[in-house]
Design a protein around this motif. Structure first.
Motif, mmCIF file in Angstrom:
data_model
loop_
_atom_site.group_PDB
_atom_site.id
_atom_site.type_symbol
_atom_site.label_atom_id
_atom_site.label_comp_id
_atom_site.label_asym_id
_atom_site.label_seq_id
_atom_site.Cartn_x
_atom_site.Cartn_y
_atom_site.Cartn_z
ATOM 1 N N ARG A 122 0.826 -1.219 0.000
ATOM 2 C CA ARG A 122 0.000 0.000 0.000
ATOM 3 C C ARG A 122 0.853 1.258 0.000
ATOM 4 N NH1 ARG A 122 -4.501 -1.833 4.227
ATOM 5 N NH2 ARG A 122 -2.619 -2.276 5.337
ATOM 6 N N SER A 123 1.970 1.237 0.726
ATOM 7 C CA SER A 123 2.809 2.439 0.769
ATOM 8 C C SER A 123 3.478 2.688 -0.578
ATOM 9 C CB SER A 123 3.841 2.348 1.898
ATOM 10 O OG SER A 123 4.792 1.364 1.632
ATOM 11 N N VAL A 124 3.893 1.635 -1.287
ATOM 12 C CA VAL A 124 4.478 1.805 -2.623
ATOM 13 C C VAL A 124 3.419 2.350 -3.579
ATOM 14 C CG1 VAL A 124 5.445 0.578 -4.624
ATOM 15 C CG2 VAL A 124 6.261 0.050 -2.321
ATOM 16 N N GLU A 125 2.202 1.825 -3.503
ATOM 17 C CA GLU A 125 1.118 2.302 -4.369
ATOM 18 C C GLU A 125 0.785 3.767 -4.080
ATOM 19 O OE1 GLU A 125 -1.086 -2.027 -4.847
ATOM 20 O OE2 GLU A 125 -2.052 -0.464 -3.652
ATOM 21 N N ALA A 165 1.303 9.541 -5.644
ATOM 22 C CA ALA A 165 1.525 10.875 -5.082
ATOM 23 C C ALA A 165 2.454 11.751 -5.914
ATOM 24 C CB ALA A 165 2.074 10.751 -3.661
ATOM 25 N N GLY A 166 3.460 11.178 -6.564
ATOM 26 C CA GLY A 166 4.368 12.044 -7.292
ATOM 27 C C GLY A 166 5.588 11.345 -7.836
ATOM 28 N N ARG A 189 10.513 5.753 -8.251
ATOM 29 C CA ARG A 189 11.715 5.076 -7.756
ATOM 30 C C ARG A 189 11.324 3.907 -6.843
ATOM 31 N NH1 ARG A 189 14.251 9.170 -5.275
ATOM 32 N NH2 ARG A 189 14.982 9.880 -7.281
ATOM 33 N N ASN A 190 10.341 4.137 -5.984
ATOM 34 C CA ASN A 190 9.876 3.073 -5.094
ATOM 35 C C ASN A 190 9.261 1.916 -5.890
ATOM 36 O OD1 ASN A 190 10.625 4.678 -2.963
ATOM 37 N ND2 ASN A 190 8.544 5.427 -2.560
ATOM 38 N N VAL A 191 8.516 2.265 -6.926
ATOM 39 C CA VAL A 191 7.891 1.225 -7.751
ATOM 40 C C VAL A 191 8.969 0.424 -8.471
ATOM 41 C CG1 VAL A 191 6.399 0.816 -9.755
ATOM 42 C CG2 VAL A 191 5.751 2.504 -8.031
ATOM 43 N N TRP A 192 9.979 1.107 -8.998
ATOM 44 C CA TRP A 192 11.087 0.412 -9.654
ATOM 45 C C TRP A 192 11.780 -0.534 -8.673
ATOM 46 C CZ3 TRP A 192 12.938 -0.658 -14.296
ATOM 47 C CH2 TRP A 192 14.225 -1.172 -14.383
ATOM 48 N N SER A 193 12.047 -0.043 -7.471
ATOM 49 C CA SER A 193 12.714 -0.894 -6.461
ATOM 50 C C SER A 193 11.862 -2.102 -6.097
ATOM 51 C CB SER A 193 12.997 -0.086 -5.198
ATOM 52 O OG SER A 193 13.938 0.907 -5.451
ATOM 53 N N ALA A 194 10.561 -1.892 -5.984
ATOM 54 C CA ALA A 194 9.678 -2.980 -5.547
ATOM 55 C C ALA A 194 9.364 -3.975 -6.665
ATOM 56 C CB ALA A 194 8.377 -2.402 -4.990
ATOM 57 N N TRP A 244 4.280 5.297 -15.636
ATOM 58 C CA TRP A 244 4.354 6.651 -15.092
ATOM 59 C C TRP A 244 3.382 7.578 -15.818
ATOM 60 C CZ3 TRP A 244 5.124 8.994 -10.968
ATOM 61 C CH2 TRP A 244 5.271 10.377 -10.944
ATOM 62 N N ARG A 245 3.352 7.478 -17.131
ATOM 63 C CA ARG A 245 2.456 8.346 -17.906
ATOM 64 C C ARG A 245 0.990 8.033 -17.653
ATOM 65 N NH1 ARG A 245 5.960 8.024 -23.463
ATOM 66 N NH2 ARG A 245 7.468 9.621 -22.875
ATOM 67 N N ARG A 246 0.693 6.765 -17.366
ATOM 68 C CA ARG A 246 -0.704 6.349 -17.174
ATOM 69 C C ARG A 246 -1.054 6.139 -15.701
ATOM 70 N NH1 ARG A 246 -1.573 1.188 -20.248
ATOM 71 N NH2 ARG A 246 -3.513 1.384 -19.131
ATOM 72 N N ARG A 247 -0.237 6.658 -14.795
ATOM 73 C CA ARG A 247 -0.445 6.381 -13.372
ATOM 74 C C ARG A 247 -1.821 6.802 -12.883
ATOM 75 N NH1 ARG A 247 2.701 10.701 -13.775
ATOM 76 N NH2 ARG A 247 2.282 12.544 -12.520
ATOM 77 N N SER A 248 -2.429 7.807 -13.518
ATOM 78 C CA SER A 248 -3.761 8.239 -13.077
ATOM 79 C C SER A 248 -4.826 7.171 -13.360
ATOM 80 C CB SER A 248 -4.145 9.556 -13.748
ATOM 81 O OG SER A 248 -4.265 9.370 -15.148
ATOM 82 N N THR A 249 -4.523 6.197 -14.221
ATOM 83 C CA THR A 249 -5.498 5.138 -14.515
ATOM 84 C C THR A 249 -5.363 3.956 -13.554
ATOM 85 O OG1 THR A 249 -4.079 4.000 -16.118
ATOM 86 C CG2 THR A 249 -5.495 5.767 -16.960
ATOM 87 N N PHE A 250 -4.296 3.927 -12.747
ATOM 88 C CA PHE A 250 -4.154 2.833 -11.782
ATOM 89 C C PHE A 250 -5.106 3.041 -10.621
ATOM 90 C CE2 PHE A 250 -2.189 1.311 -7.806
ATOM 91 C CZ PHE A 250 -2.376 -0.046 -8.034
ATOM 92 N N ASP A 251 -5.895 2.035 -10.336
ATOM 93 C CA ASP A 251 -6.862 2.083 -9.238
ATOM 94 C C ASP A 251 -6.584 0.915 -8.288
ATOM 95 O OD1 ASP A 251 -8.995 2.161 -7.516
ATOM 96 O OD2 ASP A 251 -10.527 1.998 -9.077
ATOM 97 N N PRO A 252 -6.041 1.186 -7.096
ATOM 98 C CA PRO A 252 -5.728 0.100 -6.156
ATOM 99 C C PRO A 252 -6.948 -0.726 -5.758
ATOM 100 C CG PRO A 252 -4.840 2.201 -5.374
ATOM 101 C CD PRO A 252 -5.669 2.492 -6.585
ATOM 102 N N GLU A 253 -8.137 -0.172 -5.926
ATOM 103 C CA GLU A 253 -9.347 -0.936 -5.600
ATOM 104 C C GLU A 253 -9.621 -2.036 -6.623
ATOM 105 O OE1 GLU A 253 -11.371 -0.910 -2.979
ATOM 106 O OE2 GLU A 253 -10.097 0.575 -2.009
#
Length: 191
Positions: free
Chosen positions: A21-24, A29-30, A35-40, A70-79
């Motif tokens: 959840r923290s990586v998501e 957020a920005g 970088r966190n997503v790449w690491s994970a 990264w470009r489409r991050r607004s379409t990611f929905d954790p739900e």
């Protein structure tokens, strides 16, 4: 099979472990979140690309997956599913696009048995296998053992209880939590 997380009053987001959840949240957020997503998930995405493309194309595809994400991050929905599943879904499209453009088939990897079928089927099965393995690895040890004994070895809950030396109710709870988390991880692949 237990009801899905929504039917149990648990959202897919709640079914994710805290670190996921923290990586998501950081990703949404920005820029530092990438970088966190790449690491994970960089190894997961690159391994998937490497199992279907040659080395140079796998490196290119991996980079393209994270640029697209990264470009489409607004379409990611954790739900709707996990970030891992969403990224592998993007990677699947990148790999299939590369293979179709070049009129190629997935490149077999010596250490992995290659599924048979159409290019799409082979790539889908590799993606499914990798996400299941990733999701199982992310489970707590006791939960992973209970899920593995029940679903890979076909043991009853009572048998799992006896093998692990745990009360039957604990085994049922572990398996239910494990399946909820596995569903969440795999759900993102369909997007």
């Amino acid at each position: 099979m237990p009801a899905g997380p929504e039917r149990q009053g648990v959202s897919r987001r709640d079914a994710a472990p805290d670190d996921e959840r923290s990586v998501e949240a950081a990703f949404l957020a920005g820029p530092d979140g990438l970088r966190n997503v790449w690491s994970a998930y960089g190894d997961l995405v690159h391994t998937f690309c490497s199992r279907t493309l040659d080395r140079d194309r796998a490196l290119d595809a991996t980079q393209e997956v994270f640029i697209t994400a990264w470009r489409r991050r607004s379409t990611f929905d954790p739900e709707r599913g996990s970030l891992a599943g969403w990224l592998i879904g993007i990677a699947r499209h990148k790999v299939l696009g590369t293979l179709r453009t070049e009129g190629r088939a997935p490149v077999p990897v010596e250490s992995a048995s290659m599924p048979q079928g159409s290019v799409d089927d082979v790539v889908d099965r590799i993606a499914d296998r990798m996400l299941v393995a990733h999701a199982l690895d992310a489970l707590p040890e006791r939960t992973r053992r209970a899920v593995t004994l029940a679903f890979y070895e076909g043991r009853t809950h009572q048998e799992v209880s006896e093998v692990l030396g745990l009360p039957l109710g604990t085994v049922k709870s572990d398996i239910r939590r494990g399946i909820t988390r596995l569903r969440r991880t795999l759900a993102g692949l369909d997007d």
